[in-house]
Design a protein around this motif. Structure first.
Motif, short mmCIF file in Angstrom:
data_model
loop_
_atom_site.label_atom_id
_atom_site.label_comp_id
_atom_site.label_asym_id
_atom_site.label_seq_id
_atom_site.Cartn_x
_atom_site.Cartn_y
_atom_site.Cartn_z
N PHE A 1 -4.77 -6.99 91.95
CA PHE A 1 -4.13 -8.39 92.11
C PHE A 1 -4.41 -9.19 91.02
CE2 PHE A 1 -4.73 -12.41 94.24
CZ PHE A 1 -3.70 -12.47 94.46
N GLU B 1 -5.14 -12.59 89.70
CA GLU B 1 -5.01 -14.08 89.48
C GLU B 1 -6.18 -14.82 88.11
OE1 GLU B 1 -5.85 -15.80 93.01
OE2 GLU B 1 -4.52 -17.25 92.44
N CYS C 1 -3.29 -18.18 94.58
CA CYS C 1 -3.08 -20.02 94.74
C CYS C 1 -2.29 -20.98 93.17
CB CYS C 1 -4.07 -20.33 95.15
SG CYS C 1 -4.44 -20.27 96.56
N PHE D 1 -3.17 -24.58 101.74
CA PHE D 1 -5.06 -25.61 101.17
C PHE D 1 -5.43 -27.16 100.11
CE2 PHE D 1 -4.94 -20.88 102.01
CZ PHE D 1 -5.54 -20.49 103.01
N GLU E 1 0.87 -17.61 100.73
CA GLU E 1 0.37 -17.80 101.68
C GLU E 1 1.24 -19.26 101.38
OE1 GLU E 1 -3.98 -17.82 100.67
OE2 GLU E 1 -4.38 -15.60 101.22
N HIS F 1 -3.51 -10.83 104.08
CA HIS F 1 -4.47 -10.68 103.78
C HIS F 1 -5.11 -10.92 104.72
CE1 HIS F 1 -1.75 -13.10 99.94
NE2 HIS F 1 -1.27 -12.57 100.16
N TYR G 1 -10.18 -11.27 104.84
CA TYR G 1 -10.54 -11.68 103.67
C TYR G 1 -12.32 -11.76 104.83
CZ TYR G 1 -8.84 -13.07 99.66
OH TYR G 1 -7.96 -13.13 98.18
N ALA H 1 -8.97 -8.34 96.10
CA ALA H 1 -8.50 -9.78 95.66
C ALA H 1 -10.45 -10.39 95.94
CB ALA H 1 -7.98 -10.90 96.22
N PRO H 2 -10.54 -11.61 94.93
CA PRO H 2 -10.45 -11.16 93.65
C PRO H 2 -11.10 -10.59 92.96
CG PRO H 2 -11.19 -13.31 93.98
CD PRO H 2 -12.09 -12.66 95.28
N TRP I 1 -15.02 -16.37 98.56
CA TRP I 1 -15.06 -14.95 98.23
C TRP I 1 -15.92 -14.18 96.58
CZ3 TRP I 1 -10.79 -17.88 98.50
CH2 TRP I 1 -10.57 -19.21 97.53
O1 AHR Z 1 -8.08 -14.52 95.89
C1 AHR Z 1 -8.47 -16.18 95.75
C2 AHR Z 1 -6.99 -16.11 96.42
O2 AHR Z 1 -6.90 -16.17 97.98
C3 AHR Z 1 -5.77 -16.43 96.53
O3 AHR Z 1 -5.78 -17.26 95.20
C4 AHR Z 1 -4.99 -16.81 97.40
O4 AHR Z 1 -4.08 -16.08 98.16
C5 AHR Z 1 -5.58 -16.70 98.09
O5 AHR Z 1 -6.38 -17.91 99.32
#
Ligand code: AHR
Length: 677
Positions: free
Chosen positions: A49, A51, A279, A345, A401, A450, A452, A520-521, A539
């Protein structure tokens, strides 16, 4: 079959021989039935992924070394207004623009250099740049003196990484005022002003914009160089689009990627690439939501946008470069498109339903850009960029999301047209932050989710999908990572990675349900980790780098191992082992003090109605072994008479399940006494 696959099968058959695993006196049996295969595992199960977060792309993977190359960083963040010292979106969310050193009246990441008698000024002008998209430019008014120098310097993204012996392609656009023709002298320097490269001299500057190019060769390795442009004559000069690229990019692509970071990513052997967000797709305002149409064509004609992670996106790594990267990796592209709801968010806004046409078309048209005929409306642009053949974009995620019935309504609006026009495209919907119920009227081929979470969360979910209703759409776990709780630090650790590994093994075991996974990330500049509201982000990242180094976390190596050893399917495995017996606790008894004096008497050890020991301190303390303190026997009492630490032990090390009784008294000090068992 790859050698790596052979290795995995080899281990399995070792167990299949009926090997007993000894642990102490117990043994476990792992029986593998190679004839009973589990579901087929997607050959492209492990992907990435990618970003634009943590300066993973700008200031990272994307090769550009000059920060604010087009001077557009002074533009206010699009769709935000300035209220009480902050740039806020229409719902009041703070963009972070000021928190990160951006300014509308300064020149972010550039500084004026003047010394001795030489002096000058630098100012951003908001019109007159090389293109309407890059209309901001820098004006320098210089007056060189007999000694010293005047010019400007760019600090790059947390410093410019320069390596000894490597070449860097310099380009800049310049125009002069009145009789100014130059020269400009450009070179890389360290913080003290010492040269880190040779020089490029630019002369013949006229009153209209001209592009100048040159090559700088690094004379010393430094992760924190800066690019200095010295003005050698009195007058006015304007600069725009000042760019410095490694001459050697990954796979030698123009406008390409930093080879060391790209190579680390390639090491994961990703089966697919999910991009551009995250995001980044939804952003903080509708104006900054990801719009790929602003990211294609010549770089100086692309419109930069303020990103949700507190910096501007150059769009230098645009749709074409993402697709090219996928192709170079041998990975399937998975494009995520804005679905008409900005980031949940960041106090979200909605694109009204009667204005959703452009949102839907952007997602539709991306397929035409990637796969349409070289003569189609958007396919023409791809062909002009040098890739007439299609990129084979078959995975399309509508939104990231998003939440609530407003999302479902917008999703359905987009999905219907996409499926009508491109029935062979696989549509994904992200249900991470919305309930399945709120998407009950939506159709999607794959559900994105997702996680985390903590190491405990992942390590206790090996069986997470065993019982999943197989009639539901299969899953893509698009954002997975241990990020919190018992993970401890934010750089990842072995425990976190092993927990991810346990969870991934559960995903392989349910390969019919979990079709794809990604961490991610993916990337972070060590100095560029970005946040949401000023607090540290939850993260971390899988791959970190600075200007001249790249390294992978333990999670990088774990996911790399899984990617390289993806099985075609699992086989039935049964593990059996005897019930665990309670651990036997045994040992001597003892008495003592830590900071005091104390007395002990009538010490008795009993087991099953039998007395193992009965103290007799009438004459001595035979058999007691002391450690520190001053021990004596007086009037049938065993005494530790020196304030401080003192211990005394008695008995057999195999005493267990006993009852210990005694009388004890503190005779000095405030703490008490110790009874040891
Ligand atoms: O990976 C960081 C962020 O976490 C991503 O941009 C989003 O999809 C998630 O909230």
């Amino acid at each position: 079959m790859s050698p790596a696959r052979n290795l995995k099968i080899g281990i399995i058959s070792f167990f299949a021989c009926g090997c007993l695993l000894a642990s102490g006196t117990e043994s476990a049996v792992i029986a593998v039935n190679g004839a009973k295969a589990g579901p087929e595992i997607n050959p492209r199960m492990y992907g990435i992924f990618l970003e634009e977060i943590n300066h993973g792309v700008d200031g990272g993977l994307y090769g550009e070394l000059v920060r604010n190359r087009g001077f557009e960083d002074s533009r206010p963040p699009e769709g935000y207004t300035f209220q009480n010292g902050k740039w806020r979106n229409p719902s009041g969310f703070d963009s972070g623009f000021t928190r990160y050193g951006y300014t509308t009246n300064g020149v972010p990441f550039w500084s004026l250099i003047q010394s001795g008698a030489a002096h000058g000024t630098m100012n951003v002008e908001t019109t007159g740049g090389i293109t309407p998209e890059s209309s901001y430019c820098l004006r320098i008014d210089a007056e060189p003196g007999a000694d010293g120098r005047v010019g400007v310097a760019n600090e790059g993204f947390f410093g410019i990484g320069v390596r000894q012996g490597e070449q860097y392609k310099l380009s800049l656009h310049a125009r002069g005022g009145e009789d100014f023709t130059g020269p400009l002298t450009v070179r890389l320097e360290d913080a003290s002003g010492a040269a880190l490269s040779d020089e490029v001299k630019i002369s013949g500057i006229g009153e209209t914009w001209q592009k100048f190019e040159g090559v700088l060769t690094g004379s010393k390795t430094d992760a924190k160089a800066r690019l200095v442009i010295e003005v050698g004559a009195k007058g006015k000069v304007w600069l725009d689009f000042v760019s410095l690229f490694p001459a050697k990019t990954w796979k030698d692509r123009a406008n390409g990627l930093r080879p060391d970071i790209a190579e680390m990513i390639a090491g994961l052997q990703p089966g697919f690439v999910r991009f551009p967000g995250g995001c980044v797709v939804e952003a903080g305002t509708v104006e900054t939501a990801y719009n790929w149409k602003l990211t294609v064509g010549p770089v100086e004609k692309r419109q930069e946008r303020w990103g949700p992670w507190n910096y501007r996106r150059t769009q230098g790594m645009g749709l074409f470069e993402y697709l090219q990267f996928c192709e170079d990796l041998g990975a399937a592209p998975l494009y995520v498109g804005f679905a008409g709801q900005t980031c949940i968010f960041r106090r979200p806004q909605l694109v009204p339903m009667d204005d959703m046409g452009w949102v839907r078309d952007n997602i539709m048209d991306v397929v035409d850009y990637a796969d349409g005929a070289a003569s189609s409306k958007w396919g023409t642009l791809r062909a002009e960029a040098g890739h007439p053949a299609p990129f084979n974009l078959k995975l399309l995620e509508i939104g990231n999301e998003n939440q609530g019935p407003q999302f479902e309504q917008r999703y359905n609006f987009i999905h219907e047209t996409v499926k009508t026009n491109y029935p062979d495209v696989t549509c994904l919907a992200d249900l991470s932050w919305t309930s399945r119920d709120s998407m009950k009227d939506a159709q999607f081929d794959i559900e994105d989710a997702h996680y985390y979470e903590t190491p405990r969360w992942f390590s206790t979910r090996f069986n997470e999908y065993d019982e999943r209703d197989r009639k539901l759409p299969p899953l893509y776990l698009g954002e997975l990572a241990v990020t919190s709780g018992d993970a401890g630090n934010l750089r990842g650790n072995l425990r976190a990675s092993l927990a991810e590994g346990i969870f991934l093994m559960g995903c392989e075991r349910n390969g019919d349900v979990v079709r794809m996974v990604s961490y991610a990330p993916l990337l972070a500049n060590v100095e560029g980790r970005t946040e949401l509201t000023g607090a540290p982000p939850p993260w971390h990242a899988m791959i970190y780098f600075d200007g001249t180094h790249v390294f992978g976390t333990t999670s990088y190596y774990l996911w790399k191992t899984f990617g390289a050893n993806r099985p075609a399917h699992t086989v039935q495995t049964d593990v059996s082992f005897p019930d665990a017996k309670p651990m036997l606790v045994s040992g001597q008894i003892g008495v003592g003090t830590w900071a005091d004096t104390a007395e002990f008497k009538d010490i008795k050890v009993e087991k099953g109605g039998q007395t193992l020991f009965q103290s007799d301190f009438s004459t001595n303390a035979a058999g007691w072994e002391t450690d520190n303190g001053r021990w004596s026997v007086t009037n049938g009492v065993y005494r530790q008479g020196r304030r401080g630490q003192g211990f005394s032990y008695f008995g057999n090390e195999d005493w267990s399940d006993y009852t210990l009784t005694m009388k004890a008294k503190n005779t000095g000090g405030a703490e008490g006494f110790l009874i040891i068992f």
